[in-house]
Design a protein around this motif. Sequence first.
Motif, PDB file in Angstrom:
ATOM      1  N   GLY A  34       8.516   6.985   2.883  1.00  0.00           N
ATOM      2  CA  GLY A  34       9.549   5.984   3.970  1.00  0.00           C
ATOM      3  C   GLY A  34       9.154   6.406   5.527  1.00  0.00           C
ATOM      4  O   GLY A  34       9.360   5.282   6.028  1.00  0.00           O
ATOM      5  N   ASN A  35       7.860   6.400   5.522  1.00  0.00           N
ATOM      6  CA  ASN A  35       7.974   6.823   7.008  1.00  0.00           C
ATOM      7  C   ASN A  35       6.604   5.395   7.852  1.00  0.00           C
ATOM      8  O   ASN A  35       6.634   5.959   8.715  1.00  0.00           O
ATOM      9  CB  ASN A  35       7.599   8.212   7.729  1.00  0.00           C
ATOM     10  CG  ASN A  35       8.196   8.843   7.819  1.00  0.00           C
ATOM     11  OD1 ASN A  35       9.558   9.295   9.000  1.00  0.00           O
ATOM     12  ND2 ASN A  35       9.480   9.423   7.184  1.00  0.00           N
ATOM     13  N   CYS A  36       5.969   5.162   6.686  1.00  0.00           N
ATOM     14  CA  CYS A  36       5.041   4.396   7.429  1.00  0.00           C
ATOM     15  C   CYS A  36       4.684   2.797   7.305  1.00  0.00           C
ATOM     16  O   CYS A  36       3.915   2.171   7.771  1.00  0.00           O
ATOM     17  CB  CYS A  36       3.169   4.588   6.597  1.00  0.00           C
ATOM     18  SG  CYS A  36       3.749   4.283   5.232  1.00  0.00           S
ATOM     19  N   GLY A  37       5.936   2.637   5.810  1.00  0.00           N
ATOM     20  CA  GLY A  37       6.391   0.529   6.294  1.00  0.00           C
ATOM     21  C   GLY A  37       5.058   0.220   5.637  1.00  0.00           C
ATOM     22  O   GLY A  37       5.172  -0.757   5.253  1.00  0.00           O
ATOM     23  N   ALA A  38       3.517   1.359   5.046  1.00  0.00           N
ATOM     24  CA  ALA A  38       2.369  -0.090   4.526  1.00  0.00           C
ATOM     25  C   ALA A  38       2.880  -0.675   3.273  1.00  0.00           C
ATOM     26  O   ALA A  38       2.224  -1.766   2.719  1.00  0.00           O
ATOM     27  CB  ALA A  38       1.857   0.602   4.546  1.00  0.00           C
ATOM     28  N   CYS A  39       4.091  -0.478   2.578  1.00  0.00           N
ATOM     29  CA  CYS A  39       5.114  -0.659   1.044  1.00  0.00           C
ATOM     30  C   CYS A  39       5.982  -1.385   1.592  1.00  0.00           C
ATOM     31  O   CYS A  39       6.326  -1.923   0.294  1.00  0.00           O
ATOM     32  CB  CYS A  39       5.038   1.017   0.166  1.00  0.00           C
ATOM     33  SG  CYS A  39       6.590   1.580   1.811  1.00  0.00           S
TER      34      CYS A  39
ATOM     35  N   ASN B 221      11.244  -0.152   2.067  1.00  0.00           N
ATOM     36  CA  ASN B 221      10.288   0.313   1.502  1.00  0.00           C
ATOM     37  C   ASN B 221       9.888   0.471   0.193  1.00  0.00           C
ATOM     38  O   ASN B 221      10.492   1.512  -0.540  1.00  0.00           O
ATOM     39  CB  ASN B 221      10.547   1.717   1.841  1.00  0.00           C
ATOM     40  CG  ASN B 221      10.134   1.650   3.972  1.00  0.00           C
ATOM     41  OD1 ASN B 221       9.596   0.885   4.254  1.00  0.00           O
ATOM     42  ND2 ASN B 221      10.930   2.845   4.563  1.00  0.00           N
TER      43      ASN B 221
ATOM     44  N   CYS C 256       8.763   2.144  -1.984  1.00  0.00           N
ATOM     45  CA  CYS C 256       8.399   3.797  -1.993  1.00  0.00           C
ATOM     46  C   CYS C 256       9.836   4.620  -2.514  1.00  0.00           C
ATOM     47  O   CYS C 256       9.541   5.368  -2.814  1.00  0.00           O
ATOM     48  CB  CYS C 256       7.091   4.443  -1.343  1.00  0.00           C
ATOM     49  SG  CYS C 256       7.831   4.688  -0.048  1.00  0.00           S
TER      50      CYS C 256
ATOM     51  N   LYS D 146       0.602  -1.025   0.083  1.00  0.00           N
ATOM     52  CA  LYS D 146      -0.140  -0.589  -0.199  1.00  0.00           C
ATOM     53  C   LYS D 146       0.776   1.125   0.191  1.00  0.00           C
ATOM     54  O   LYS D 146       2.128   1.278   0.446  1.00  0.00           O
ATOM     55  CB  LYS D 146      -1.000   0.111   1.288  1.00  0.00           C
ATOM     56  CG  LYS D 146      -1.984  -1.360   1.690  1.00  0.00           C
ATOM     57  CD  LYS D 146      -3.223  -1.019   0.623  1.00  0.00           C
ATOM     58  CE  LYS D 146      -3.744  -2.471   0.044  1.00  0.00           C
ATOM     59  NZ  LYS D 146      -3.332  -2.933  -0.255  1.00  0.00           N
ATOM     60  N   GLU D 147       0.470   2.487  -0.574  1.00  0.00           N
ATOM     61  CA  GLU D 147       1.160   3.782  -0.509  1.00  0.00           C
ATOM     62  C   GLU D 147       0.287   4.492   0.688  1.00  0.00           C
ATOM     63  O   GLU D 147      -1.188   5.062   0.739  1.00  0.00           O
ATOM     64  CB  GLU D 147       0.385   4.190  -1.496  1.00  0.00           C
ATOM     65  CG  GLU D 147       1.486   5.468  -2.222  1.00  0.00           C
ATOM     66  CD  GLU D 147       1.797   6.539  -2.944  1.00  0.00           C
ATOM     67  OE1 GLU D 147       1.184   6.290  -3.794  1.00  0.00           O
ATOM     68  OE2 GLU D 147       0.892   7.537  -2.675  1.00  0.00           O
ATOM     69  N   GLY D 148       1.350   4.308   1.955  1.00  0.00           N
ATOM     70  CA  GLY D 148       0.638   5.363   2.928  1.00  0.00           C
ATOM     71  C   GLY D 148       1.933   6.558   3.016  1.00  0.00           C
ATOM     72  O   GLY D 148       0.586   7.553   2.843  1.00  0.00           O
ATOM     73  N   CYS D 149       2.309   7.126   3.037  1.00  0.00           N
ATOM     74  CA  CYS D 149       2.991   8.139   2.659  1.00  0.00           C
ATOM     75  C   CYS D 149       3.562   7.961   1.808  1.00  0.00           C
ATOM     76  O   CYS D 149       4.127  10.047   1.568  1.00  0.00           O
ATOM     77  CB  CYS D 149       3.621   8.442   4.335  1.00  0.00           C
ATOM     78  SG  CYS D 149       5.383   7.274   3.977  1.00  0.00           S
ATOM     79  N   ASN D 150       4.434   7.727   1.077  1.00  0.00           N
ATOM     80  CA  ASN D 150       5.292   7.495  -0.161  1.00  0.00           C
ATOM     81  C   ASN D 150       6.232   8.260   0.069  1.00  0.00           C
ATOM     82  O   ASN D 150       7.211   8.928  -0.626  1.00  0.00           O
ATOM     83  CB  ASN D 150       4.461   8.247  -1.298  1.00  0.00           C
ATOM     84  CG  ASN D 150       4.908   8.402  -2.768  1.00  0.00           C
ATOM     85  OD1 ASN D 150       5.098   6.862  -2.666  1.00  0.00           O
ATOM     86  ND2 ASN D 150       4.560   8.761  -3.845  1.00  0.00           N
TER      87      ASN D 150
HETATM   88  S1  FES Z   1       4.170   4.165   1.143  1.00  0.00           S
HETATM   89 FE1  FES Z   1       4.827   4.925   3.269  1.00  0.00          FE
HETATM   90  S2  FES Z   1       6.765   3.651   3.913  1.00  0.00           S
HETATM   91 FE2  FES Z   1       6.537   3.069   1.355  1.00  0.00          FE
END
Ligand code: FES
Lengths: 161, 295
Positions: free
Chosen positions: A46-51, A61, A63, A40-44
């Motif tokens: 590097g901060n959220c880890g969804a990707c 990450n 992204c 998933k794209e959360g923050c694009n």
């Molecule tokens: S989308 Fe959040 S770390 Fe990649």
Amino acid sequence: MSERMIINTTINGEAMEFMADSRDSLLEALRDRLGLTGAKEGCNNGNCGACTVLMDGRIVNSCCVMVAETEGSEITTVEGLEKDGQLSVIQQSFLEGAALQCGICTPGFLVATTALLDFNPHPTEHEIRYWLAGNLCRCTGYDKIVRSVQDASERLAGVKS
Amino acid sequence: MQDVKYVKPKTLQEAVSILKDNGPTARVLAGGTDIIVMARERRRDTSLFVDIKAIPEMNGIHLDESTGLTIGAATPLYLCYRDPMMNQRFPSIVDSSSLIGGTAVQGRATLVGNLCNSGPAGDSIPTLMAMEGVAHILGPNGERDVPVVDFCTGPGRNVLELGEIVVNLHFPTPRPNSSGRFLRFIPRNEMDIAVVNCSTNITLDANNVVTHARLAIGAVAATPLFVPAAGEALVGKALTDETIAATANACRDAATPIDDMRGSIRQRKHLAYVLAERTIRDAVHRIRGEHTEWH
Ligand code: FES
Ligand SMILES: Cc1cc2nc3c(=O)[nH]c(=O)nc-3n(C[C@H](O)[C@H](O)[C@H](O)COP(=O)(O)OP(=O)(O)OC[C@H]3O[C@@H](n4cnc5c(N)ncnc54)[C@H](O)[C@@H]3O)c2cc1C
Ligand code: FES
């Protein structure tokens, strides 16, 4: 101008050759060109880890990786964790432990946990929280995630089925 | 993302000429954890990523007892902190490497990327300074060595000229009876930008007298700061509460921080004192083989 390029990688165990653009991130290529929308794209940024995906055995990450960098590498996404329609032990533990609510963060946690238990099959709670620090969850408060990782660790060791 | 192209040179010379020929918007891509985000957010105009990870000289960690430690510029942080030799001989580099970002960042990010990003709060830079790191640079006009203490010139700025790349970092072999410690203060336990950080490298003789000491602090000025006065306040003296306090005071005095959302001037100056004191005490514990928490 960016360039079209042909990328050769192994994704979830399958050799893949696909067209991409030199400005695509790995996340964009997975989702928009290959239809693998698990990451998933959360923050694009590097901060959220969804990707989170595995690249040559390490979590990254996606992204923050250019798809051009993945030439010749091996990628595993959350879609690659199940085998023949059977969820992995970690996926099963997350499901039974209710380690998710909205589920946006879950693919990232599953991939990161897979790498953790591969590297360190019996992590302490501190080690689990530390390893997963780059994966953010807005819903669960993390506790059920940590318990599910511990549960998976025990199941994989055969202590529990 | 900007309209960016990608190349992956296999030799140092090739990388240097590509960078020179393509001008300042050609950017070295190491772990990409700073530059990919900055290019996407258009904080750096970028036309070309020059991926340095396939260049053999840029990879690996090598300790030669007679000449010192060399860390290739493309070596990711996780290889630094998982290396048993690094844990034994260069624990402050392990401290810094294991605190930058989370696991996914550490699988890609590099020490040299942190240095070249030249952020005032960069978590490796005080350690590279305290450990007497030297950046080995190659450019269109040949090679040069720049001590890390002279590398950063302002927030996001450094001594690198067009076409120049850092090939590796070099450190002297640690002296017997020496050790180091890096600590940072952040409001949570991991994944945040330092309010203040500090790194100490200290050597004792058999009588507990300090023979060498170097301290550096970060997030308290426009660049990370090497504080010669802090080390000087310790050298030739026995380690006592008074000498440690004098050193920590030197760090507080050298700090010229700003007020921002992460911390006030007063808090940051206080933290420079506290972290200096703690890093000295932890480094001494390590010299004596006593346990210190890693994080
Ligand atoms: S989308 Fe959040 S770390 Fe990649
Ligand atoms: C989620 C997240 C958390 C982070 N947490 C921290 C943290 O806790 N502490 C911290 O200090 N930083 C942190 N960072 C920032 C970043 O991860 C670090 O600065 C990292 O060390 C950069 O290394 P890199 O190899 O990824 O650099 P890149 O992004 O590849 O490069 C950074 C800069 O240096 C240049 N460069 C790289 N290598 C060379 C070379 N050999 N020669 C010349 N120029 C070069 C690049 O062109 C670019 O301008 C974080 C970033 C993210 C995304
Ligand atoms: S379940 Fe919603 S963000 Fe984690």
